[in-house]
Write a protein that holds these residues in place. Sequence first.
Motif, PDB file in Angstrom:
ATOM      1  N   GLU A 113       0.814  -1.218   0.000  1.00 41.07           N
ATOM      2  CA  GLU A 113       0.000   0.000   0.000  1.00 41.07           C
ATOM      3  C   GLU A 113       0.847   1.268   0.000  1.00 41.07           C
ATOM      4  OE1 GLU A 113      -3.239   0.421  -0.193  1.00 41.07           O
ATOM      5  OE2 GLU A 113      -3.762  -1.698  -0.257  1.00 41.07           O
ATOM      6  N   TRP A 202      -8.458  -4.393 -10.141  1.00 39.57           N
ATOM      7  CA  TRP A 202      -9.396  -4.639  -9.047  1.00 39.57           C
ATOM      8  C   TRP A 202      -9.338  -3.505  -8.033  1.00 39.57           C
ATOM      9  CZ3 TRP A 202      -8.451 -10.532  -7.715  1.00 39.57           C
ATOM     10  CH2 TRP A 202      -8.699 -11.293  -8.869  1.00 39.57           C
ATOM     11  N   TYR A 203      -8.126  -3.069  -7.707  1.00 39.17           N
ATOM     12  CA  TYR A 203      -7.979  -1.975  -6.741  1.00 39.17           C
ATOM     13  C   TYR A 203      -8.503  -0.655  -7.311  1.00 39.17           C
ATOM     14  CZ  TYR A 203      -5.009  -5.114  -3.996  1.00 39.17           C
ATOM     15  OH  TYR A 203      -4.535  -6.162  -3.256  1.00 39.17           O
ATOM     16  N   ALA A 206     -12.191  -0.704  -7.172  1.00 41.77           N
ATOM     17  CA  ALA A 206     -12.657  -0.534  -5.801  1.00 41.77           C
ATOM     18  C   ALA A 206     -12.519   0.909  -5.350  1.00 41.77           C
ATOM     19  CB  ALA A 206     -11.869  -1.464  -4.866  1.00 41.77           C
ATOM     20  N   GLU A 207     -11.424   1.585  -5.741  1.00 40.90           N
ATOM     21  CA  GLU A 207     -11.246   2.990  -5.371  1.00 40.90           C
ATOM     22  C   GLU A 207     -12.297   3.869  -6.045  1.00 40.90           C
ATOM     23  OE1 GLU A 207      -7.294   4.072  -6.319  1.00 40.90           O
ATOM     24  OE2 GLU A 207      -6.359   2.869  -4.723  1.00 40.90           O
ATOM     25  N   ALA A 211     -14.154   2.449  -2.146  1.00 36.06           N
ATOM     26  CA  ALA A 211     -13.635   1.546  -1.123  1.00 36.06           C
ATOM     27  C   ALA A 211     -12.389   2.148  -0.486  1.00 36.06           C
ATOM     28  CB  ALA A 211     -13.316   0.183  -1.736  1.00 36.06           C
ATOM     29  N   ARG A 216     -10.384  -2.574   0.831  1.00 35.35           N
ATOM     30  CA  ARG A 216      -9.602  -3.224  -0.230  1.00 35.35           C
ATOM     31  C   ARG A 216      -8.844  -4.428   0.320  1.00 35.35           C
ATOM     32  NH1 ARG A 216      -8.094   2.180  -1.418  1.00 35.35           N
ATOM     33  NH2 ARG A 216      -5.951   1.754  -0.752  1.00 35.35           N
ATOM     34  N   ILE A 220     -10.347  -7.764  -1.216  1.00 35.91           N
ATOM     35  CA  ILE A 220      -9.529  -8.054  -2.395  1.00 35.91           C
ATOM     36  C   ILE A 220      -8.243  -8.776  -2.006  1.00 35.91           C
ATOM     37  CG2 ILE A 220      -8.270  -7.059  -4.340  1.00 35.91           C
ATOM     38  CD1 ILE A 220     -10.241  -4.780  -4.407  1.00 35.91           C
ATOM     39  N   THR A 221      -7.438  -8.148  -1.146  1.00 32.87           N
ATOM     40  CA  THR A 221      -6.099  -8.681  -0.871  1.00 32.87           C
ATOM     41  C   THR A 221      -6.152 -10.026  -0.154  1.00 32.87           C
ATOM     42  OG1 THR A 221      -5.272  -6.411  -0.726  1.00 32.87           O
ATOM     43  CG2 THR A 221      -3.863  -8.167   0.131  1.00 32.87           C
TER      44      THR A 221
END
Length: 306
Positions: A113, A202-203, A206-207, A211, A216, A220-221
């Motif tokens: 991150e 995917w991230y 989501a952002e 999210a 996330r 997701i992770t």
Amino acid sequence: MNQTTAVPIRPLDAPPKRPPAKWKKHLWGYLFLLPAIGIFFTFLWLPIGKGIVFSFYHIDFVKGDTFVGWDNYAKVLKDPDVLVSVKNTLYYMLLGLVIGFWVPILFAIAISEMRKFQGFARIAAYLPYVVPVVVLYGLWRWLYDPVGPINAVLTRVGFDSVLFLTDKAWSMISIVIMETWQSFGSALLIYIAAVLSIPRDWYEAAEIDGAGVWQRIRYITLPAIKNQIVLLLLLQLIATSQNFQTHYAVLDGGPNNATLTYALLVIRYAFTRQDYGSASALGVLMFIVLSVLAILQYRMSNRKEA
């Protein structure tokens, strides 16, 4: 004049041409594998086989070996130290999960991150893994000393000094903390590789949907690296059940057998008591338990691939 082309016809009684056998097709590959197979057999399976045989003998290098049947197994199962070592090993494995297992996962997610200094963070997290164990033991003995830096900080903020290495309540915890600091870097690399393999789309999606960081990570992770978590969990259980080096070098099973693990007891039987038959019996019992864990790991790996 008509010109015809003759097509050879195989006689009906002629046998069909067979393709070469698979072993002939891969002959050179097998030949290159022979040295590795020989080393693997000589230094792994041959000692395992001899250990199983020795577990039924009383080993005497002077008078010769004597067959005793199941007496070695009966002897070790009656030894109260065996029960103590099993309890300590299970406690050690539990502490490894509670204290150390989640550390590389947390660091891998935190590093993934980061927007800057990711490379520096990876190197800094991996560096303790390359510290020689002799230096490691000396360093942590100094840190755990009753007048060492950790106790100095505790007394400065108003707490009492802690006898990390001589108090039975703290000795195993102290070893787990030391090993977690030293060894989590290798698991960290695996988790970082797993996290970086997750599609960035995917991230980004989501952002866009609003999210946050924790969402996330949760949705997701963690689901994406679930297989790696399960695999490393089984590997850690197997590794901690076999570990004895730190317990032997730092406390030698003390204080009062508080850090006596099963593997360390095997070493005591073999090299302190020189009872190699009983040590082999203990090793066979451990081999059976670890084989069950290995089979479980293999089946889970196959299920993941399917």
